[in-house]
Design a protein around this motif. Sequence first.
Motif, short mmCIF file in Angstrom:
data_model
loop_
_atom_site.label_atom_id
_atom_site.label_comp_id
_atom_site.label_asym_id
_atom_site.label_seq_id
_atom_site.Cartn_x
_atom_site.Cartn_y
_atom_site.Cartn_z
N ALA A 100 -3.80 10.33 10.85
CA ALA A 100 -3.48 8.95 11.24
C ALA A 100 -4.10 7.95 10.28
CB ALA A 100 -3.97 8.69 12.67
N VAL A 101 -5.27 8.27 9.74
CA VAL A 101 -5.92 7.38 8.76
C VAL A 101 -5.03 7.21 7.53
CG1 VAL A 101 -7.81 7.23 7.08
CG2 VAL A 101 -8.30 7.72 9.47
N VAL A 102 -4.47 8.34 7.04
CA VAL A 102 -3.61 8.28 5.85
C VAL A 102 -2.36 7.46 6.15
CG1 VAL A 102 -2.31 9.62 4.17
CG2 VAL A 102 -4.49 10.48 5.02
N ILE A 103 -1.77 7.66 7.32
CA ILE A 103 -0.57 6.89 7.69
C ILE A 103 -0.92 5.41 7.82
CG2 ILE A 103 1.16 6.54 9.49
CD1 ILE A 103 0.97 9.55 10.09
N ALA A 104 -2.02 5.12 8.52
CA ALA A 104 -2.42 3.72 8.73
C ALA A 104 -2.87 3.05 7.45
CB ALA A 104 -3.54 3.65 9.77
N PHE A 105 -3.28 3.84 6.46
CA PHE A 105 -3.74 3.27 5.19
C PHE A 105 -2.65 2.41 4.55
CE2 PHE A 105 -4.66 3.48 0.60
CZ PHE A 105 -5.94 2.95 0.61
N PHE A 106 -1.40 2.75 4.81
CA PHE A 106 -0.28 1.96 4.29
C PHE A 106 -0.42 0.50 4.72
CE2 PHE A 106 3.92 0.05 4.62
CZ PHE A 106 4.50 0.39 3.40
N SER A 107 -0.94 0.28 5.93
CA SER A 107 -1.08 -1.07 6.46
C SER A 107 -2.17 -1.87 5.77
CB SER A 107 -1.39 -1.01 7.96
OG SER A 107 -0.36 -0.34 8.66
N PHE A 108 -3.09 -1.17 5.10
CA PHE A 108 -4.22 -1.84 4.45
C PHE A 108 -4.02 -1.96 2.94
CE2 PHE A 108 -5.93 -0.68 8.51
CZ PHE A 108 -6.84 -1.66 8.81
N LEU A 109 -2.88 -1.53 2.45
CA LEU A 109 -2.59 -1.72 1.03
C LEU A 109 -2.35 -3.19 0.77
CD1 LEU A 109 -0.12 1.26 0.44
CD2 LEU A 109 -2.55 1.16 -0.12
N GLY A 110 -2.80 -3.67 -0.36
CA GLY A 110 -2.58 -5.06 -0.70
C GLY A 110 -3.77 -5.73 -1.37
N TRP A 111 -4.96 -5.13 -1.23
CA TRP A 111 -6.13 -5.73 -1.89
C TRP A 111 -5.95 -5.71 -3.41
CZ3 TRP A 111 -8.19 -8.30 1.72
CH2 TRP A 111 -8.34 -7.77 3.01
N GLU A 112 -5.31 -4.66 -3.91
CA GLU A 112 -5.06 -4.57 -5.35
C GLU A 112 -3.82 -5.36 -5.76
OE1 GLU A 112 -2.20 -2.54 -3.51
OE2 GLU A 112 -4.32 -2.09 -3.16
N ASN A 113 -2.91 -5.61 -4.80
CA ASN A 113 -1.67 -6.32 -5.10
C ASN A 113 -1.95 -7.74 -5.61
OD1 ASN A 113 1.24 -6.76 -5.04
ND2 ASN A 113 0.90 -7.96 -3.19
N VAL A 114 -2.95 -8.40 -5.04
CA VAL A 114 -3.25 -9.78 -5.39
C VAL A 114 -3.88 -9.89 -6.78
CG1 VAL A 114 -4.40 -11.90 -4.58
CG2 VAL A 114 -3.47 -10.29 -2.93
#
Length: 423
Positions: free
Chosen positions: A201-215
């Motif tokens: 579930a951590v790996v699946i939920a990690f998708f929701s926390f992607l974006g720190w590098e996007n900025v």
Amino acid sequence: MTNALDTPPTRKKTQGIGVSALVVFYVSSIVGTGILLVPGLTEAQAGPAALLAWVALALASYPFARFFAEVSARNPHASGLGSVVAGGFGPRHGRSASLLLLTTYAVGNPVMGVVSAGSLLHLLGVPDAPDTLLYAVAGGFMLLSTGFTLLGVATGARIQAASLVVLLAGLGAAVVLAVPHMEAGSYTPFLAAGWGSVGTAVVIAFFSFLGWENVSTLADQVEDPARSYRRAIRYAVPVVGLLYVCVTAAYLAVPGDDPLVITALLGASLGGSGVAVGDLLALGLSLIATNAWVLGASRLLGSASRDGLLPRSVTARPGRPPAVLGGAYLVVLGALAATGAGVELALITTSACFLLLYVVAAAAALRAPDAAPALRVTAKVTLLISAGFLAFAGTGLAIAAALALGCHLAAHSNSQNRKALER
């Protein structure tokens, strides 16, 4: 490619976006599709214990965010993560990382278009639309977001900010309205599927926390990046973490099996009218997140073209990068429709690719002899957490490794061809 670990620029101010706009881009990059779709997927995997995965990721967000903020503060460059890898392992590996990151954007971004399409079709009374229709509508939303990039960073920030305030208020209201309908019994049995399911579930939920590098792809347009990035994450990280944990906890406590979080919350409290409002808010949130991610992909595409990783014709005209991205998104959506693979495979592959890139970027930062102490500390924590999460990626890790190998070979071939032409 510029070394991401160089001494921070002495210039104190440049004309560009500031702290408030950065916070908007951070939050809109992260909150959106993830909070709408992923809690339901983690519940299916781990039951009520999925909440532990969200708490763990909320806590892990700060070192991730601080790591990329330090990188962007020290060298504002649109290539972002790729420049970090180049600083520690050399230009060839930096180009490989940039190409893998661009590929990951192409694979992962269409997931957001699918969520937008699902929300719209549900609102229109077609909840069980065939995949061909779902992916066709998703393609339309992805093309809409690629057109959004033509507005520019400053205009986009104003639109994102206004939309985000309204939609986050709606999400908060949905949680409050759902409180009387929550059932403590929904949390029992809590750990029925075991601790291994929480790891997945951590790996699946990690998708929701992607974006720190996007900025970090916006770094060359940020006013005083050394100050702005560090200040922005102080606000963005707690907002994102608290929002995710509260919304997921509420979703797990309400009855029903609606896969979209906000629709489930409003449906539990307001019935049919709540479902319609939930669909509208879901559509708005997913559009905001898609815009932010497509903008990041567009910036990275331009950087890759300028660095010679892609043909310069890709950015020869203002409308060319959106057209290239739009074509890539349509290809991915076509492949998902043709194979029946579903968005979950694209989602877990995207998470695995980013985790792999985080591991490599953190290792590169630690390898560089001139890395500052703050960067080294956050790089160590990022490396340990990412490697631990990656161990649960399974099929996603295998696909990510294959994509990484393909990107490395393509970058190497590109480098050899450039050298031959220079001779």
